[in-house]
Design an enzyme around this catalytic site. Structure first.
Site, PDB file in Angstrom:
ATOM      1  N   ILE A   1      96.806  66.459  24.988  1.00  0.00           N
ATOM      2  CA  ILE A   1      97.127  67.817  24.512  1.00  0.00           C
ATOM      3  C   ILE A   1      97.917  68.604  25.545  1.00  0.00           C
ATOM      4  O   ILE A   1      98.301  69.746  25.305  1.00  0.00           O
ATOM      5  CB  ILE A   1      95.851  68.591  24.147  1.00  0.00           C
ATOM      6  CG1 ILE A   1      94.864  68.629  25.333  1.00  0.00           C
ATOM      7  CG2 ILE A   1      95.198  68.015  22.905  1.00  0.00           C
ATOM      8  CD1 ILE A   1      93.659  69.518  25.100  1.00  0.00           C
ATOM      9  N   GLY A   2      98.174  67.997  26.700  1.00  0.00           N
ATOM     10  CA  GLY A   2      98.953  68.693  27.713  1.00  0.00           C
ATOM     11  C   GLY A   2      99.217  67.814  28.918  1.00  0.00           C
ATOM     12  O   GLY A   2      98.577  66.776  29.112  1.00  0.00           O
TER      13      GLY A   2
ATOM     14  N   LYS B   1      97.590  64.196  32.967  1.00  0.00           N
ATOM     15  CA  LYS B   1      97.467  64.434  31.529  1.00  0.00           C
ATOM     16  C   LYS B   1      96.131  65.089  31.186  1.00  0.00           C
ATOM     17  O   LYS B   1      95.130  64.893  31.877  1.00  0.00           O
ATOM     18  CB  LYS B   1      97.590  63.114  30.762  1.00  0.00           C
ATOM     19  CG  LYS B   1      98.970  62.463  30.856  1.00  0.00           C
ATOM     20  CD  LYS B   1      98.996  61.130  30.120  1.00  0.00           C
ATOM     21  CE  LYS B   1     100.359  60.473  30.241  1.00  0.00           C
ATOM     22  NZ  LYS B   1     100.391  59.131  29.613  1.00  0.00           N
ATOM     23  N   VAL B   2      96.137  65.850  30.104  1.00  0.00           N
ATOM     24  CA  VAL B   2      94.920  66.493  29.599  1.00  0.00           C
ATOM     25  C   VAL B   2      94.643  65.942  28.202  1.00  0.00           C
ATOM     26  O   VAL B   2      95.534  65.951  27.337  1.00  0.00           O
ATOM     27  CB  VAL B   2      95.061  68.028  29.540  1.00  0.00           C
ATOM     28  CG1 VAL B   2      93.747  68.652  29.080  1.00  0.00           C
ATOM     29  CG2 VAL B   2      95.478  68.589  30.897  1.00  0.00           C
TER      30      VAL B   2
ATOM     31  N   ASP C   1      98.396  80.220  42.170  1.00  0.00           N
ATOM     32  CA  ASP C   1      99.308  79.581  41.213  1.00  0.00           C
ATOM     33  C   ASP C   1      99.191  80.268  39.854  1.00  0.00           C
ATOM     34  O   ASP C   1      98.983  79.622  38.822  1.00  0.00           O
ATOM     35  CB  ASP C   1      99.011  78.091  41.097  1.00  0.00           C
ATOM     36  CG  ASP C   1     100.188  77.301  40.511  1.00  0.00           C
ATOM     37  OD1 ASP C   1     101.320  77.837  40.515  1.00  0.00           O
ATOM     38  OD2 ASP C   1      99.975  76.169  40.056  1.00  0.00           O
TER      39      ASP C   1
ATOM     40  N   GLY D   1     100.385  68.320  33.252  1.00  0.00           N
ATOM     41  CA  GLY D   1     100.629  69.263  34.337  1.00  0.00           C
ATOM     42  C   GLY D   1     100.812  68.529  35.640  1.00  0.00           C
ATOM     43  O   GLY D   1     100.927  67.292  35.675  1.00  0.00           O
ATOM     44  N   GLY D   2     100.828  69.301  36.735  1.00  0.00           N
ATOM     45  CA  GLY D   2     101.025  68.699  38.050  1.00  0.00           C
ATOM     46  C   GLY D   2      99.902  67.761  38.444  1.00  0.00           C
ATOM     47  O   GLY D   2     100.097  66.847  39.240  1.00  0.00           O
ATOM     48  N   PHE D   3      98.715  67.986  37.896  1.00  0.00           N
ATOM     49  CA  PHE D   3      97.560  67.138  38.206  1.00  0.00           C
ATOM     50  C   PHE D   3      97.609  65.839  37.411  1.00  0.00           C
ATOM     51  O   PHE D   3      97.301  64.769  37.918  1.00  0.00           O
ATOM     52  CB  PHE D   3      96.279  67.915  37.885  1.00  0.00           C
ATOM     53  CG  PHE D   3      95.015  67.254  38.360  1.00  0.00           C
ATOM     54  CD1 PHE D   3      94.550  67.442  39.655  1.00  0.00           C
ATOM     55  CD2 PHE D   3      94.266  66.452  37.498  1.00  0.00           C
ATOM     56  CE1 PHE D   3      93.379  66.846  40.088  1.00  0.00           C
ATOM     57  CE2 PHE D   3      93.088  65.845  37.927  1.00  0.00           C
ATOM     58  CZ  PHE D   3      92.649  66.045  39.231  1.00  0.00           C
TER      59      PHE D   3
END
Length: 550
Positions: free
Chosen positions: A42-43, A49-50, A164, A45-47
């Site tokens: 569902i997303g 996948k979600v 951030d 980011g820098g970390f």
């Protein structure tokens, strides 16, 4: 296996190890995500996948957002444990809740409450939904409250600098309430002075970086304020902080907006999705001025987040007034201008007492727009109070008793037992108001229970009792000035809501320290609206009897 004690935050001595979230096994995460099925992403980011998945939390199966560290990410164990430690110690309605984590071999996974409406960025820039101006203001207020809590209201002595702040880190729940997320870069603040700084390696997101922090490496709470100012202009204009699809001189949102305002083109830079709708000119001007103050080149001249919250609430009130959102005189809660609950003759017994059948009917029909007034069964509250044990009795009066209890889902509750018609009618009045009013600084009434001739009203429970006890009981914890100031600010916000933003303006009628309850974070909750009075657009209302406290 990595340990939170060896990979925590710098200055982590102020942060206790995780207590309020659970550790998941990798197999539990794999089951929840169907072995990290791409269809559940569902997303990103820098970390990493979600994923969306269902996890067991206590005895409840709940939907969660599961963030998995990508092996190619420039983030790692430091950011992972920073997030776990930070969110395990922070609890606020405008911060995303960390349910748990998984640390198994190379796998580092964070499990959060699921936010059905995604991120603010989704709605501003991916056009998932076109946000109205009013909703944008409400989202900004929620996010500002979350940051204010981080800066000054946490259980962490020196507060937290997020580092951030950006629209992709502002999540939206099923009620569109804003929740600050992603604490991997957060820092524990210095001693509680807004402009005292931390020397640190510059991290964050271009477009939102405080120039003073970027050039000098001096991180302060005002660095978050700068980033929030950028967000305010994003919300107003619908443009990204940096947009390289435009001409080079227009890449940066802040410079473009400041130039446009200087040239007198404020109205022209408003997002086209809301430009044609009613935005009060005064509201627009105040909003732009607040954002510009947040972006001041000298950090000490920027407002605090508490001041930003108050500024946004004032702007929202201006817009509501322009919208005619405060309905005209004659609106009532009970069918009367002065809210006194009166049963019809058919609802009374021959001796004048209240018919329980009539009472149950009226309680069942009390509903708010977003609030279900629940009918509790007697067994539930009997178990919650351990059969109304003396140990759980908070106080006893002639016509009213109060007990504390805990539901099976872990929720703490307060249960008022009323023995007289007058007290029952007072609680009815309070129920009719609280079920229609919703504010973080008002106590919540959850429901009621009728058993035989006994009537009970169920509220949320305030862990830290009342302000009266904390001020006057020498055995209670001593409140420092920062906590006292936040309590006063919260009470003021609750009263502003009742006076200006409730479905109908309300005079509380009994504001005193004993009616200011404090939750586990010492956030205040105005309680005891039994003597509250609905008012019209004038500033006064005639009543037949004086109620309150000398």
């Amino acid at each position: 296996m990595l340990s939170p004690t060896t990979h925590g935050l710098e200055s982590s001595s102020s942060v206790e190890s995780p207590q309020l979230c659970r550790q998941f096994t990798l197999s539990e995460i794999q089951v929840a995500t169907k072995n990290f099925d791409e269809s559940l992403v569902i997303g990103r980011g820098g970390f990493g996948k979600v994923y969306k998945g269902n996890v067991t939390y206590g005895t409840t199966l709940m939907t969660a957002a599961i963030k998995r560290l990508d092996s190619t990410s420039n983030q790692g164990a430091l950011e992972f444990w920073a997030e776990v430690k930070m969110l395990s110690n922070l609890r606020h309605c405008h911060l995303v809740s960390l349910i748990g984590y998984c640390n198994d071999g190379q796998e580092m996974i964070l499990v959060y409450e699921y936010m059905p409406h995604g991120t603010l960025e989704d709605h501003l820039h991916k056009r998932v939904t076109s946000l109205t101006w009013m909703r944008r203001l409400q989202i900004c207020i929620g996010a500002a409250r979350g940051l204010d809590y981080l800066h000054t209201g946490t259980s962490i002595k020196h507060g937290v600098i997020h580092r951030d702040v950006k629209p992709s880190n502002i999540l939206l729940d099923d009620s569109w309430a804003a929740k600050i997320s992603d604490f991997g870069l957060s820092k524990i603040g210095p001693i509680n002075q807004p402009c005292t700084y931390v020397n640190t390696v510059v991290k964050g997101t271009f477009g939102y970086l405080d120039p003073d922090y970027f050039s000098m490496g001096r991180l302060t709470r005002k660095s978050d304020v700068f980033a929030f100012g950028v967000i305010l202009f994003e919300v107003l204009c619908g443009r990204k902080a940096i947009d390289k699809s435009l001409d080079e001189e227009q890449w940066g949102l802040v410079t473009w907006v400041q130039d446009s305002i200087e040239e007198g083109r404020l109205k022209q830079i408003v997002d086209s999705n809301i430009r044609g709708r009613i935005i009060s000119p005064k509201c627009l001007k105040e909003f732009a001025q607040l954002a510009e103050r947040c972006l001041h080149s000298h950090p000490k001249h920027r407002p605090t987040m508490a001041q930003v919250v108050m500024g946004l609430e004032y702007i929202l009130a201006l817009q509501e007034k322009a919208n005619g959102a405060l309905k005209p005189a004659g609106r009532t809660i009970f069918g009367k201008k002065i809210p006194v609950f009166v049963f019809t003759s058919s609802g009374e017994n021959s001796d004048g007492s209240i018919s329980l059948k009539s009472l149950r009917y009226h309680l069942d029909t009390i509903q708010g727009e977003n609030h279900i007034f629940r009918r509790f069964d007697f067994d539930t509250i009997q178990v919650a109070t351990e059969n109304f044990s003396e140990a759980n009795r908070v106080f006893q009066l002639r016509f009213n008793s109060m007990y504390k209890g805990r539901l099976q889902n872990g929720q703490d509750i307060a249960i008022a037992e009323s023995f007289s018609n007058r007290f029952i009618e007072n609680h009815m009045r309070e129920a009719s108001i609280l079920v229609k009013c919703e504010h973080e600084n008002l106590v919540k009434m959850l429901g009621y229970c009728i058993e035989g001739t006994k009537v009970f009203f169920i509220y949320e429970f305030a862990t830290n009792a009342s302000l009266h006890h904390l001020l006057h009981d020498p055995t209670c914890i001593q409140l420092d000035w920062n906590k006292l100031y936040r309590i006063l600010l919260g009470v003021a916000r609750g009263l502003v809501y009742l006076h200006k933003h409730a479905p109908i303006p309300i005079i509380h009628g009994n504001v005193r320290p004993g009616n200011i309850l404090l939750d586990e974070s010492f956030d205040p909750k105005l309680s005891d609206l039994r003597f509250a009075t609905a008012i019209n657009e004038s500033d006064c209302v005639h009543v037949n009897a004086v109620s309150g406290t000398l």
